[in-house]
Design an enzyme around this catalytic site. Structure first.
Site, PDB file in Angstrom:
ATOM      1  N   MET A   1       0.825  -1.203   0.000  1.00 24.46           N
ATOM      2  CA  MET A   1       0.000   0.000   0.000  1.00 24.46           C
ATOM      3  C   MET A   1       0.861   1.255   0.000  1.00 24.46           C
ATOM      4  O   MET A   1       0.543   2.237  -0.680  1.00 24.46           O
ATOM      5  CB  MET A   1      -0.909  -0.012   1.228  1.00 24.46           C
ATOM      6  CG  MET A   1      -1.877   1.140   1.312  1.00 24.46           C
ATOM      7  SD  MET A   1      -3.243   0.959   0.162  1.00 24.46           S
ATOM      8  CE  MET A   1      -4.202  -0.283   1.007  1.00 24.46           C
TER       9      MET A   1
ATOM     10  N   HIS B   1      -8.607   7.920  -3.125  1.00 21.34           N
ATOM     11  CA  HIS B   1      -8.254   6.494  -3.066  1.00 21.34           C
ATOM     12  C   HIS B   1      -6.863   6.286  -2.481  1.00 21.34           C
ATOM     13  O   HIS B   1      -6.086   7.207  -2.322  1.00 21.34           O
ATOM     14  CB  HIS B   1      -8.401   5.843  -4.447  1.00 21.34           C
ATOM     15  CG  HIS B   1      -7.333   6.202  -5.430  1.00 21.34           C
ATOM     16  ND1 HIS B   1      -6.790   5.287  -6.313  1.00 21.34           N
ATOM     17  CD2 HIS B   1      -6.704   7.361  -5.690  1.00 21.34           C
ATOM     18  CE1 HIS B   1      -5.886   5.870  -7.064  1.00 21.34           C
ATOM     19  NE2 HIS B   1      -5.810   7.119  -6.710  1.00 21.34           N
ATOM     20  N   GLU B   2      -6.592   5.019  -2.119  1.00 22.60           N
ATOM     21  CA  GLU B   2      -5.374   4.635  -1.397  1.00 22.60           C
ATOM     22  C   GLU B   2      -5.227   5.411  -0.088  1.00 22.60           C
ATOM     23  O   GLU B   2      -4.118   5.752   0.325  1.00 22.60           O
ATOM     24  CB  GLU B   2      -4.123   4.827  -2.273  1.00 22.60           C
ATOM     25  CG  GLU B   2      -4.103   3.999  -3.542  1.00 22.60           C
ATOM     26  CD  GLU B   2      -4.057   2.506  -3.284  1.00 22.60           C
ATOM     27  OE1 GLU B   2      -3.886   2.110  -2.113  1.00 22.60           O
ATOM     28  OE2 GLU B   2      -4.224   1.739  -4.243  1.00 22.60           O
ATOM     29  N   GLY B   3      -6.343   5.679   0.547  1.00 22.62           N
ATOM     30  CA  GLY B   3      -6.327   6.398   1.814  1.00 22.62           C
ATOM     31  C   GLY B   3      -6.654   7.857   1.621  1.00 22.62           C
ATOM     32  O   GLY B   3      -5.885   8.594   1.009  1.00 22.62           O
TER      33      GLY B   3
END
Length: 458
Positions: free
Chosen positions: A157, A304-306
Site C-alpha cells: 500500500m 483512493h489509497e487512503g
C-alpha cells in the site's frame, strides 16, 4: 508471460463473457486447467467448445454465484476432476474488458487474482473447510510469515500511495503546461496603464493575476514533483545503500513522508488543476480544452489509497511516533542542514529563517499533541496538522533546490529555467509558508468545535 500458471487449476465465475471469457482463453494458452461457471449456459458453451477442441482440460457448468449450492457444486466438480483449486476469480465477466487481454501485463493479471469479491469464496468456504478436515482437496501456500499479512499489505500500500502522489503531480503539471501555453497565446484586455481602445490587446500572461495563478501552479506542481522524487530516491536508497544503518534511516524517513507524498501532491496538484481551468476562463470548463479532464482525473487522487483524513491520522497518530520519534529526528537533521547551507547565501537567509521558525512551531505542536491523554482530542484536527506538515516539507525541498541553483547559476546554459525555479521558491515562501500559522492555530490548543458537535445539530 504467464507461464507460472501452467498446470494450475483456475476457477472463474462469470466466464461466459467480458473479461472472464478473455481470461479463460488467455490462461488456456499457457496450459492452465479451467473450471468455468456462469448463469448464461449458451455463452458459456460458446467459450468452452473451442477450448475443448484445442485439448484444454475444462470443467464447466451453470453457476449462480449468489447461490451457495451452485458454487459448492462447481467446486465439487473441480475437486473430482482435478483434485484441487489453485486460483479462484469471482464474477470476472462483470469486469469490462478495458483493453485487449493480450496487452494486459502480468501485474494486472496478478491483481485480478488478488481482488476477489463476494460470491465464490463465500460459497466455497464450507466446502474448503470440509475438505481440509478430510485431509485433502485444497492446497494453500503461505506467503511470508504467519500473522504478518496486514504488515505485508501496508508494504504494498505504501508504494501505491507514492505512485498516487506521483500521478497527481503529473496531472497537475500537465494542467499547468496547458494553462501556460493558453496564457501565452490567448490575447484579451489591455494593461491598466493603456486605456486606448484602439491599442492591441495583450496576451493573458501579461496580466498580474494570471501570472499569480501560473506561478502558484508552478510552485505546487514542481514542489509535488520534488516531493515524489525525494521519496523515490529514498526507496532506491533502501535497496541500494551498502551501509545497513543508512538503509534503515532511509526507511524511517520514507515511512514518515509517505502520507505526505500521497496527500500533499494529491491535494495541491488538484488545486493547480483548478487554477489551470481558471486561467482558461469559461473555456476551461468545456471539453474543447483538456484542463477540465485533468481536474476530473485528479479529483480521485485525494480519495483512493487512503483519503486525506486517513493519511492525516496516520501521520500524527503513528508515523511521527515511530521508534521514539526517530523519523522526526532524522527529518530535523535534514532540514537543519539545508537551513545552514541557505544561511550562507544572503538572498536565501530570510527563507531559511522562516523555515526554521515554522519547523520549530510544528515540532512544539507535535510534542504537545502527543502528550494529550485524550486520543480523540489529540487527533481531532489531524487534517490541519497534515496541511502544515506537508507545506513545511515542500518548503524545505524548495529551499534545498534554491541552494543548489545558486551554485549552478554562474555556469548555467539555461538561466531562465533556474530563475524560474528561484521565483517559484520565493512565491512559496511569500504566499504559502505563512499559511502554516493558520493551520496550527487550531492545534495549540485544540479547537474542538467539530469534535463536540452533536449529530442532531447538523
Amino acid at each position: 508471460m504467464y507461464e507460472h500458471y501452467s498446470g494450475q487449476v483456475v476457477l472463474i465465475t462469470g466466464a461466459a463473457s467480458g473479461f472472464g471469457a478473455l481470461l479463460a482463453e488467455q490462461l488456456a494458452k499457457y496450459g492452465a486447467k479451467l473450471v468455468l461457471g456462469d448463469l448464461n449456459i449458451e455463452g458459456l458453451n460458446t467459450v468452452v467448445e473451442p477450448l475443448r477442441q484445442a485439448g484444454v482440460e475444462v470443467v464447466a457448468q451453470v453457476c449462480d454465484v449468489s447461490c451457495e449450492a451452485d458454487v459448492q457444486a462447481l467446486v465439487q466438480s473441480a475437486v473430482i476432476q482435478f483434485g484441487r483449486i489453485d486460483v479462484g476469480i469471482n464474477n470476472a465477466g462483470m469486469s469490462p474488458p478495458m483493453k485487449s487481454f493480450i496487452d494486459t501485463d502480468e501485474a494486472d493479471l496478478d491483481l485480478s487474482f488478488a481482488v476477489n469479491a463476494k460470491g465464490v469464496f463465500f460459497g466455497m468456504k464450507h466446502q474448503i473447510r470440509q475438505m481440509l478436515q478430510q485431509g485433502g482437496g485444497i492446497i494453500g501456500e503461505l506467503v511470508g510469515e504467519a500473522g504478518k499479512g496486514l504488515a505485508y499489505m501496508f508494504h504494498m500500500m505504501n508504494e501505491a500511495r507514492i505512485s498516487v502522489g506521483l500521478g497527481a503531480a503529473a496531472l497537475g503539471y500537465t494542467g499547468y503546461l496547458h494553462a501556460l501555453d493558453y496564457a501565452k497565446t490567448r490575447v484579451q484586455g489591455r494593461s491598466r496603464s493603456e486605456r486606448n481602445p484602439s491599442s492591441p490587446q495583450i496576451p493573458l500572461i501579461q496580466h498580474a493575476d494570471v501570472r499569480r495563478m501560473l506561478l502558484a501552479q508552478k510552485a505546487y506542481v514542481s514542489g509535488a514533483l520534488a516531493l515524489c522524487l525525494y521519496a523515490a530516491r529514498l526507496t532506491d536508497d533502501i535497496h541500494s545503500l551498502e551501509d545497513a544503518e543508512q538503509r534503515d534511516q532511509a526507511h524511517q524517513l520514507l515511512d514518515l513522508l509517505t502520507p505526505v507524498v500521497k496527500s500533499w501532491s494529491s491535494e495541491w496538484g488538484l488545486v493547480a488543476n483548478d487554477l489551470a481551468i481558471q486561467v482558461h476562463g469559461g473555456y476551461g470548463y468545456t471539453r474543447e480544452y483538456n484542463v477540465e479532464q485533468f481536474y476530473r482525473d485528479n479529483r480521485l487522487n485525494p480519495i483512493h489509497e487512503g483519503t486525506f483524513g486517513i493519511q492525516a491520522l496516520d501521520l500524527l497518530g503513528r508515523k511521527t511516533r515511530l521508534n521514539q520519534g526517530l523519523s522526526m529526528k532524522l527529518l530535523h537533521e535534514k532540514i537543519m542542514n539545508t537551513i545552514e547551507q541557505a544561511n550562507a547565501e544572503p538572498s536565501l537567509k530570510d527563507h531559511a529563517d522562516q523555515l526554521d521558525q515554522k519547523w520549530q512551531l510544528i515540532r512544539n505542536v507535535t510534542e504537545k499533541l502527543h502528550a494529550l491523554t485524550d486520543v480523540e482530542l489529540q487527533l481531532a484536527n489531524a487534517a490541519n496538522y497534515l496541511e502544515a506538515f506537508g507545506h513545511l516539507v515542500v518548503g524545505w525541498l524548495w529551499l534545498d533546490q534554491a541552494v543548489v541553483i545558486h551554485k549552478l547559476m554562474p555556469d548555467s546554459t539555461d538561466p531562465d529555467f533556474l530563475r524560474g525555479k528561484l521565483a517559484a521558491c520565493d512565491y512559496f515562501f511569500g504566499w504559502e509558508m505563512p499559511k502554516i500559522i493558520s493551520w496550527l492555530v487550531v492545534l495549540d490548543p485544540v479547537e474542538a468545535t467539530p469534535l463536540n458537535m452533536s449529530e442532531e445539530w447538523f
